[in-house]
Structure formats: structure tokens, C-alpha cells
Design an enzyme around this catalytic site. Structure first.
Site, PDB file in Angstrom:
ATOM      1  N   ARG A 138      70.865   7.212 -29.927  1.00  0.00           N
ATOM      2  CA  ARG A 138      71.683   7.640 -31.067  1.00  0.00           C
ATOM      3  C   ARG A 138      73.170   7.470 -30.783  1.00  0.00           C
ATOM      4  NH1 ARG A 138      67.826  11.544 -31.002  1.00  0.00           N
ATOM      5  NH2 ARG A 138      69.226  13.153 -30.172  1.00  0.00           N
ATOM      6  N   ASP A 139      73.571   7.710 -29.543  1.00  0.00           N
ATOM      7  CA  ASP A 139      74.978   7.505 -29.195  1.00  0.00           C
ATOM      8  C   ASP A 139      75.413   6.067 -29.448  1.00  0.00           C
ATOM      9  OD1 ASP A 139      75.625  10.068 -28.445  1.00  0.00           O
ATOM     10  OD2 ASP A 139      75.121   9.783 -26.343  1.00  0.00           O
ATOM     11  N   GLU A 160      69.038  22.194 -31.240  1.00  0.00           N
ATOM     12  CA  GLU A 160      69.207  20.807 -30.819  1.00  0.00           C
ATOM     13  C   GLU A 160      68.015  19.963 -31.263  1.00  0.00           C
ATOM     14  OE1 GLU A 160      70.332  20.525 -26.693  1.00  0.00           O
ATOM     15  OE2 GLU A 160      71.952  21.996 -26.923  1.00  0.00           O
ATOM     16  N   GLN A 171      64.191  19.944 -26.074  1.00  0.00           N
ATOM     17  CA  GLN A 171      64.030  19.399 -27.411  1.00  0.00           C
ATOM     18  C   GLN A 171      62.707  18.639 -27.530  1.00  0.00           C
ATOM     19  OE1 GLN A 171      66.366  18.636 -25.182  1.00  0.00           O
ATOM     20  NE2 GLN A 171      68.397  19.063 -25.987  1.00  0.00           N
ATOM     21  N   ASN A 187      78.569  10.589 -18.175  1.00  0.00           N
ATOM     22  CA  ASN A 187      78.010  11.930 -18.252  1.00  0.00           C
ATOM     23  C   ASN A 187      78.138  12.606 -16.895  1.00  0.00           C
ATOM     24  OD1 ASN A 187      74.940  13.328 -17.765  1.00  0.00           O
ATOM     25  ND2 ASN A 187      76.104  14.051 -19.503  1.00  0.00           N
ATOM     26  N   HIS A 202      78.034  21.328 -19.828  1.00  0.00           N
ATOM     27  CA  HIS A 202      77.392  20.172 -20.454  1.00  0.00           C
ATOM     28  C   HIS A 202      78.251  19.570 -21.558  1.00  0.00           C
ATOM     29  CE1 HIS A 202      73.881  17.702 -21.263  1.00  0.00           C
ATOM     30  NE2 HIS A 202      73.959  17.991 -22.548  1.00  0.00           N
ATOM     31  N   GLU A 241      73.384   8.612 -19.845  1.00  0.00           N
ATOM     32  CA  GLU A 241      73.382  10.077 -19.889  1.00  0.00           C
ATOM     33  C   GLU A 241      72.151  10.620 -19.183  1.00  0.00           C
ATOM     34  OE1 GLU A 241      73.906  12.027 -23.603  1.00  0.00           O
ATOM     35  OE2 GLU A 241      76.083  11.903 -23.452  1.00  0.00           O
ATOM     36  N   SER A 242      72.234  11.891 -18.793  1.00  0.00           N
ATOM     37  CA  SER A 242      71.131  12.522 -18.064  1.00  0.00           C
ATOM     38  C   SER A 242      70.329  13.461 -18.949  1.00  0.00           C
ATOM     39  CB  SER A 242      71.687  13.319 -16.876  1.00  0.00           C
ATOM     40  OG  SER A 242      72.508  14.386 -17.338  1.00  0.00           O
ATOM     41  N   HIS A 243      69.082  13.672 -18.538  1.00  0.00           N
ATOM     42  CA  HIS A 243      68.249  14.733 -19.115  1.00  0.00           C
ATOM     43  C   HIS A 243      67.429  15.320 -17.970  1.00  0.00           C
ATOM     44  CE1 HIS A 243      66.929  15.913 -23.411  1.00  0.00           C
ATOM     45  NE2 HIS A 243      68.222  16.067 -23.275  1.00  0.00           N
ATOM     46  N   HIS A 273      67.481  18.653 -16.259  1.00  0.00           N
ATOM     47  CA  HIS A 273      66.837  19.965 -16.321  1.00  0.00           C
ATOM     48  C   HIS A 273      65.661  19.990 -17.297  1.00  0.00           C
ATOM     49  CE1 HIS A 273      69.956  21.135 -13.721  1.00  0.00           C
ATOM     50  NE2 HIS A 273      70.091  22.398 -14.081  1.00  0.00           N
TER      51      HIS A 273
END
Length: 745
Positions: free
Chosen positions: A115-116, A312, A240, A539, A47, A92-94, A96
Site C-alpha cells: 500500500r505504501d 489498524e 492485524q 523503517n 513505531h 518495512e518490518s512486521h 512483533h
């Protein structure tokens, strides 16, 4: 130094290999302690380190005279759009986290990508999401999809960022492993861009700002670097927990501090938390950091150094202010009711030193931890999967043409009701697309178009990938994804500018999986090079598989484009009666991998639509040239579901009727003509007086002009060749109801 020396067994439990554990000992000159092992395991996870993908990613085109931040240099890509402005964007991925806790998993995916963007000084303008789920008729899939969409909507709406588009793709292979890819796009002045670095400013203070630190998300990076299993359900602590209202405050405070010129550098605390932010900022600035964890504001008692470094917890940043600006920084964050606490300082020796309770808990060279530095890089073994040859032996004559006679209408209605074609309103209505007053073309159409505040420009956005195509042909499927994303941008009138990608694949240690990954990278790279589009970042998400098997390879393409004059936008659908309709490009329909083949015949087989990348570039030039002359009334990408679905959507979105004759498109099978899917084809509308001019210009670009009909006031779609005559109401029923039950209260 803390002496709780760890073993090889400990390292293996942390996801490290024997060889990696040996390399860590060589770097440190000793055996690491538990805190150091935790830091290495997170930073060297797939990751964070991209260790199994970075060598392939480096083959992608990353150069352009418009690039202000190249892939991997900053938190997101940045490109010059003129007038002293830059567009900043990333996907980006989330995946899992969404599989085990869909609401928070999807919500924090949105928060992280936001945030990025604002960490670079850019104010987010729009967001998009690309979703992959299993059949919602199954209760678990329905739960995952509905909760993920609610999480995305609640977080984004609370932040006040408009949703400009996205996509949803349903297939059984995503049942145990859904995909949530979130994209955000922002705009910033060149002179207000921020960087994730210490700037080499030895002696400067290091601050943690934003939310407090808890135990949520510990091992999040490692969790995302393993296959999902039955035990994954128990890993909810690795997911998170987000607070969008805290994020809103953090965004405003961070942007204010950046705009006032108070900062040397700023970094989001995403994956691996403090471990990642300290090491990446230090490595980029060629410095070290000395951090005292006793100064970190904790929300839970008794947290140790291991937990603090790997937490995190969301809505946190690491900041290095300019000397003399510390008090002003603190004042800004206090004004927004946020923490701003000094936890350390920048050092000259390149080491990350972590203290707690007056004891040295970790001492690691920053460079050894980061991507592009000492983190490992691998090229895995590849093997061409045997199924790729098997699926290509399929021929259309193996299935009956069920559209003959009066069946065409029934088949069309079935396809309109399918999960992958039906209305996205039950999803898009949960997202605020109006906030910020930037929407010009909203979600649910081919590409989004949003006004850039303070300018006459507009920003076009799209996400695309047909996962069935990349399953059937990884190289061509990835090429197709790039071309379709570009098409969905230029049909708005905008010029495609750049690409961000989210590469969702299975376990890279399986040679067949790595072959598919490698071929998708090759196809994506070749398409981007030919179209002149730089890949600005993105990502990689591996290990997307469950005991039931891997997902379809899904290299999601996020595309941005710029329309210099927003008055010159093109709508997807005509708004007047008497508008002529034609297909421009090269209509080469295929039933291989089509929605028709899956929905009606229950098969995923065959060769995907033929694609000529040169023709794709010429079609882009043609549409943009015609738009400069202001002779197009509408433009719509022709792909999923074929011409019959495109015409149906034109009726549904315009409220007009269409009388069409598909003689110019006719193939040897009616189902191929109606529902065959094609690359390099755009359905356009225009005034009859412009017909010959458009025909001549199309042929001048080496493309074909296929006249197919005209709009009228009837509210009826008539396709003479297929004996289809169907009203707006008949079309609307199955199209609108497809997803309603999934999101019903």
C-alpha cells in the site's frame, strides 16, 4: 468535549512517560480524555514517531539529483530513472506481529508495504523479504518460519506481484524474536505520482475507501514499541488480519483514481489507522480535518471513538478528492466493490476534530502528533559494550585447521547444508516469481533483475545484512551490508541507485544497545555517502528482544539499481564449457564471523573481513565497465561461505564442472583459503581471449586479478589444492535438503 479525564497512571499504561504526559497537557491546555490519550500514545510511540531514532536518521545522506521524494516526505522513496519514470521503493518490518501470529503477521507486513507503494501512484512490480529466525530444528521456530513464509506467499501471490529475491538468516538469537522485513518496488510516471497531503484545500471532502473498520490491530503501533515478553502471546488482538483479494481491488481502484487525476491526496491507513492518516495528511497540507466517526463503515458493532481511531484494520485508505470529482471517485470504488464514504472535510485551523454520536471526542493540533512536528525526539545515552573488545581478541590459531587431508570435502558438504547457505527452493517455490512476466534473474541468486514494462530498462533489487558481522563490529558490519547489497546489484549489470533500510535493534533505553544502533547508522551513512547512494527512507524497529536477550543488530539494506538495456544483463553463473574463472577485487579472507567458524567450530568470534570502501567503489566501476564491453560471461558476489561455496554454487546452478587451482588465492591456512569470507571480491567468468584485457583493466582500477580455473562438461567440482573432487549429485544432496524438512507437509 468528552470529559472522561485520564490520569498519569493511564498515560504510563499507554507507554507514555511522565514528561510526555505533561507535554500533552501543555499542547492541549488541559488534561486529555481517553480518546486523545490513545491517539497521542499511538502517534508518539516509537513505531510512529521514531522518537529515539530520528536524530540519528537525519545524519544519513538523503540528497541526490535523482530524488523525487526524500526520506520521510511521502509513504516511500522515489527516484527518477529517466524517460519520465520514477522507481518507488521501501522496506518495512512486521516483527512483533510475526512473533505472536506468524501467518497474519507476515502477510499483513507484505500488504502494508504494498500500500505504501501504490498509494504514491506506482504499480508494484516486485517484492522481496528479509527473514531472521531461530534454529528450525526447534518446533516453535519451525512453526514460526513455515507459517510466516506461507503468509508472505499467500498474500503476495494473491496480489499478483512477483518476488524477485530476499534472504534468510538463522541464528539462535532470533528464536523468541523473529524478523520479517518486507520490501516492495514499483514504477510510476512522474506526472501520475500521488502525495499524502490535503494540499491545503480547505473545504474539500475526506473519504475513507476500501475495507470496513473492525477491532483488529488496536494498539498495533504500541505493541511494536515494546519488548516481547511471555505476555506478548496474549496480544494477538494487536495483530492485524489481512485480505489480499480486497487489497488487489483497492490497488486497482486507487491507481485508477490517481491516473484519472481525481485526487488531491491519498494516505494508507497503516499503523495508528485513522489517527495517523488524518494527522499526517493535515500536517503536510498545513490544515486540519473534521471527522465524523458515525459515517465510518464498521464491521463490528458497538465500537467507540477510541477503538475507531486506533483500529489498524487492513486494506483502507484516507482520500481527499478534488472538488467536483467526488462522485467519479465513488463510482470507481463502487465498480471495484469497495466502500468510498465521506467521513469529514478539510479545515483551516490545523486541528484534528473527531466527532461521534454528535459529541466532540477529540481535538488535537495535527502538527503536534507527527514525526518532524510536535512528536518528541530523544538522543539516548550510549555505552560501548564490553563484548566488542572481547571478541576481537580471538585469533584463528585458537581453532584447528580441520580441512587438512581428505576432510575438506566433508567440511564443504556440512557448510553447504547449513541453514544460512543451503538452497532456498523450499521458500522461493512458495512465491510466484513469474507473474507479470518481468523476471530476468529470479530469487535464490545474488540479486534479482526484473524488466520494467514498456521500456528496455531493467530493475535490480537486493536485500542484505550479515547479522553476525554487525554483532561483532556494528560500524564495519553496517558498511559491509551496504557494500554487499551494492555488489549484489552491480553483478547483474545494473548501476546501484538508492537505499532503503530496515533497522532492527533492541531496547534503545539500554545504553549498550543505543551505542550499537548509533554505530550502525554511522557505518551505513559513511558507506552510502562514499558510494553516492541516497537513503530514501525505511523503517526502525526497536525492542527486538525477549527475556532471553536481544537479537543481533540487523540493519537490513534494501538496494535498487537500474540497467538501461536489459539485453546487457549479467548472469550469476556461466552457461558454457571452457569459460575461464577469476576473482576480481582484493581477496582478504577472514574466519572471523564466518559461516565456517559457526557451523564447524560453534563460535561467533573475531574480526570481520577487512573492507576498503574506495576499493568497493572501484570494483563496482570495473564490473560495469567490463559489462559495457560485453566480455563477462558471469559475475557472482564472493562472501558467505567463501570461495569453496561460490564454486560449489556455480556447479549447482550451471550444471557444469569446474577444474580449479586456488594458488593465486592461497593463504597460510587451507580453511582460510576455502571458507574465509571476503569483501571486495567478485567471481567472474569470461572467454579465454579476454583474459589479458580483463587483467589489465582490473589492475588499472587498482585491483587484483586472481585466475582460479575453468568450466568443463564433467559436472564435477575439483579444487586441486584441497584434494576436493566432488560430483554435482554429491553437492546437490546436502544443499537441496537443508530446508526441506522445515517446509515438508
Amino acid at each position: 468535549m468528552e470529559k472522561d479525564v485520564v490520569s498519569l497512571e493511564d498515560a504510563l499504561e499507554h507507554g507514555l512517560t511522565k514528561e510526555e504526559f505533561q507535554k500533552i497537557q501543555e499542547i492541549l491546555g488541559r488534561i486529555p480524555n481517553s480518546t486523545e490519550l490513545g491517539i497521542f500514545s499511538a502517534m508518539w510511540s516509537e513505531h510512529c514517531s521514531y522518537k529515539n531514532s530520528i536524530l540519528k536518521l537525519k545524519t544519513l545522506p538523503t540528497t541526490s539529483d535523482k530524488l523525487l521524494a526524500k526520506a520521510g516526505e511521502e509513504n516511500a522513496g522515489a527516484m527518477d530513472i529517466g524517460d519520465g519514470l520514477a522507481v518507488v521503493f521501501k522496506i518495512e518490518s512486521h516483527n512483533h506481529p510475526t512473533a505472536v501470529e506468524p501467518y497474519q503477521g507476515a502477510a499483513t507486513g507484505v500488504g502494508g508495504i504494498m500500500r505504501d507503494i501504490f498509494t504514491m501512484g506506482a504499480r508494484p512490480i516486485v517484492s522481496l523479504n528479509s527473514l531472521r529466525f531461530g534454529n528450525p530444528d526447534e518446533p516453535k521456530n519451525k512453526y514460526l518460519l513455515s507459517r510466516a513464509v506461507k503468509g508472505i506467499g499467500d498474500y503476495g501471490n494473491s496480489l499478483g506481484i512477483a518476488v524477485s529475491g530476499g534472504e534468510l538468516f538463522i541464528d539462535e538469537c532470533f528464536s523468541k524474536n523473529p524478523l520479517v522485513n518486507a520490501m516492495t518496488v514499483g514504477v510510476v510516471r512522474h506526472d501520475q505520482m500521488a502525495s499524502a497531503t490535503t494540499g491545503g484545500q480547505v473545504g474539500n471532502s475526506v473519504y475513507i475507501v476500501g475495507a470496513t473498520t473492525g477491532r483488529d490491530g488496536i494498539h498495533g503501533a504500541s505493541f511494536a514499541s515494546k519488548d516481547l515478553s511471555k505476555e506478548s502471546e496474549s496480544k494477538r488482538s494487536a495483530v492485524q488480519v489481512g485480505d489480499p483479494f480486497m487489497e488487489k481491488l483497492l490497488m486497482e481502484a486507487s491507481l485508477e483514481a490517481i491516473q484519472k487525476g481525481l485526487l488531491v491526496g491519498i494516505q494508507d491507513m497503516g499503523a495508528a489507522g485513522i489517527s495517523c492518516a488524518t494527522s499526517e495528511m493535515s500536517a503536510k497540507g498545513k490544515t486540519g480535518m473534521k471527522i465524523d466517526l458515525d459515517l465510518v463503515p464498521f464491521r463490528e458493532t458497538g465500537m467507540n471513538a477510541y477503538e475507531a481511531m486506533l483500529s489498524e484494520s487492513q486494506e483502507r485508505m484516507l482520500v481527499v478528492p478534488k472538488k467536483g470529482k467526488e462522485s467519479e471517485l465513488v463510482s470507481i470504488f463502487e465498480k471495484w466493490n469497495l466502500n468510498a464514504v465521506k467521513i469529514g472535510e478539510v479545515t483551516a485551523d490545523g486541528m484534528i476534530e473527531i466527532y461521534m454520536g454528535g459529541k466532540l471526542k477529540a481535538k488535537i493540533p495535527a502538527e503536534s502528533l507527527v514525526l518532524g512536528g510536535g512528536a518528541p525526539r530523544y538522543e539516548r545515552e550510549t555505552k560501548r559494550p564490553s563484548y566488542l573488545d572481547a571478541v576481537k581478541t580471538w585469533k584463528p590459531d585458537e581453532i584447528p585447521d580441520v580441512t587438512k587431508g581428505a576432510n575438506s570435502k566433508e567440511i564443504l558438504l556440512k557448510i553447504l547444508s547449513s541453514w544460512n547457505v543451503c538452497s532456498r527452493k523450499p521458500i522461493t517455490e512458495q512465491y510466484d516469481s513469474e507473474v507479470g512476466l518481468v523476471k530476468l534473474i529470479g530469487p535464490g541468486l545474488d540479486g534479482g533483475l526484473s524488466a520494467i514494462p514498456g521500456t528496455n530498462k531493467a530493475l535490480a533489487t537486493a536485500t542484505d545484512c550479515n547479522s553476525r558481522y554487525t554483532y561483532l563490529d556494528p560500524y564495519k558490519g553496517a558498511e559491509f551490508a551496504v557494500c554487499e547489497a551494492a555488489r549484489n546489484v552491480y553483478v547483474t549489470g545494473a548501476t546501484p541507485y538508492g537505499v532503503t533500510n530496515n533497522l532492527n535493534f533492541a531496547n534503545p533505553y539500554i545504553p549498550e544497545n543505543y551505542y550499537i544502533f548509533s554505530e550502525c547508522i554511522r557505518g551505513m551513512g559513511d558507506a552510502c555517502r562514499f558510494l553516492g547512494l541516497p537513503v530514501t527512507g525505511g523503517n526502525v524497529s526497536f525492542y527486538n528482544e525477549s527475556p532471553e536477550g536481544p537479537i543481533f543488530p540487523t540493519p537490513t539494506i534494501g538496494m535498487v539499481g537500474i540497467l538501461e538495456n536489459k539485453e546487457k544483463l549479467i548472469f550469476n553463473f556461466p552457461k558454457e564449457i571452457g569459460v575461464e574463472l577469476a576473482v576480481l577485487g582484493n581477496f582478504r579472507p577472514s574466519l572471523g564471523g564466518s559461516e565456517y567458524l559457526k557451523k564447524i567450530h560453534g563460535q561467533i568470534n573475531g574480526s570481520i573481513p577487512e573492507l576498503d570502501i574506495k576499493e568497493e567503489l572501484e570494483l563496482c566501476k570495473l564490473i560495469l565497465s567490463l559489462n559495457e564491453s560485453r566480455i563477462l560471461k558471469s559475475a557472482k558476489d564472493l562472501s558467505l561461505g567463501g570461495i569453496a561455496v561460490a564454486l560449489s554454487k556455480t556447479v549447482l546452478f550451471s550444471g557444469l564442472g569446474i577444474e580449479s587451482d586456488l594458488t593465486s588465492l592461497r593463504r597460510n591456512r587451507l580453511d582460510l583459503t576455502l571458507f574465509g569470507e571476503s569483501s571486495t571480491a567478485v567471481l567472474v567468468g569470461f572467454d579465454s581471449l579476454s583474459k589479458e584485457d580483463i587483467r589489465k583493466q582490473t589492475e588499472a582500477y587498482g585491483l587484483k586479478f586472481y585466475p582460479i580455473g575453468k568450466t568443463n562438461s564433467s559436472g564435477i567440482l575439483e579444487i586441486k589444492d584441497a584434494e576436493i573432487k566432488i560430483s554435482f549429485q554429491e553437492l546437490s544432496g546436502p544443499y537441496e535438503k537443508g530446508l526441506e524438512a522445515v517446509f515438508a507437509l
